[in-house]
Design an enzyme around this catalytic site. Structure first.
Site, PDB file in Angstrom:
ATOM      1  N   LEU A 148       0.820  -1.199   0.000  1.00  0.00           N
ATOM      2  CA  LEU A 148       0.000   0.000   0.000  1.00  0.00           C
ATOM      3  C   LEU A 148       0.861   1.259   0.000  1.00  0.00           C
ATOM      4  CD1 LEU A 148      -3.121   0.951   0.859  1.00  0.00           C
ATOM      5  CD2 LEU A 148      -1.841   1.587   2.897  1.00  0.00           C
ATOM      6  N   HIS A 149       0.512   2.208  -0.825  1.00  0.00           N
ATOM      7  CA  HIS A 149       1.219   3.488  -0.844  1.00  0.00           C
ATOM      8  C   HIS A 149       0.263   4.596  -1.269  1.00  0.00           C
ATOM      9  CE1 HIS A 149       1.877   1.417  -4.703  1.00  0.00           C
ATOM     10  NE2 HIS A 149       1.903   2.620  -5.271  1.00  0.00           N
TER      11      HIS A 149
END
Length: 191
Positions: A148-149
């Protein structure tokens, strides 16, 4: 075709293999081919193949990995293939793919550091606005879907001109290392 003048008096040089000769100038960006061909993209869903996790474990200085800041639960890193100068990402250290997998503390840390990133970028380069977002899954545009980013993309009036729209080329006025230095230097001084 040498000796022929194109727009603004620029001499046009024929280049074989680019189609029918014309008066258009071309700005080549061969470094983008690495991204298009999948270089540095993970080969599985575990952290061993994750480029973000590899950078964290590399032992290299942050200046070489483009890491802007390390906080307790999250870190900020410049995007290697930025949409605009200063395009960075806020990520949890923990290798998780989905927003719903974050702990409450990680959720708060991502949100707070995204806000802080906006303040730092405003201080350093005075953008007119931002695009903030998470791409969840490859179909939603996530190039690295398994870690996740949150993207923080500074925007300026006129930053979407003919180059990316027609020429499919982004012109960046600053090298990534210089952008990283400016942001990292301001990270702990801007509140």
């Amino acid at each position: 075709m040498s000796g022929v003048r194109g727009p603004e008096g620029v001499e046009v040089t024929e280049q074989h293999g680019v189609g029918v000769p014309d008066a258009l100038q071309r700005l080549w960006t061969p470094h983008r081919m690495a991204y298009i061909q999948g270089e540095n993209k993970p080969v599985g869903s575990d952290s061993d193949g994750c480029p973000f996790c590899r950078l964290l474990d590399s032992g290299l200085p942050d200046s070489e990995t483009l890491i802007v800041a390390r906080e307790e639960l999250v870190f900020a890193i410049l995007n290697l293939y930025p949409y605009n100068p200063g395009h960075l990402m806020v990520l949890p250290y923990r290798h998780v793919a989905d927003y719903t997998e974050l702990t409450p503390e990680e959720t708060v840390a991502v949100a707070e550091q995204t806000q802080h990133a906006m303040r730092v970028i405003r201080h350093v380069s005075a953008p007119h606005g931002f695009n903030i977002g998470l791409n969840q899954g490859p179909v939603a545009g996530a190039g690295i879907a398994d870690h996740l980013h949150q993207h923080v993309v500074p925007r300026w009036g006129g930053d979407s001109n003919f180059m990316p729209v027609i020429g499919h080329t982004k012109v960046l006025p600053q090298l990534l290392g210089e952008t990283r230095r400016l942001l990292a230097d301001a990270w702990h001084t801007v509140s």
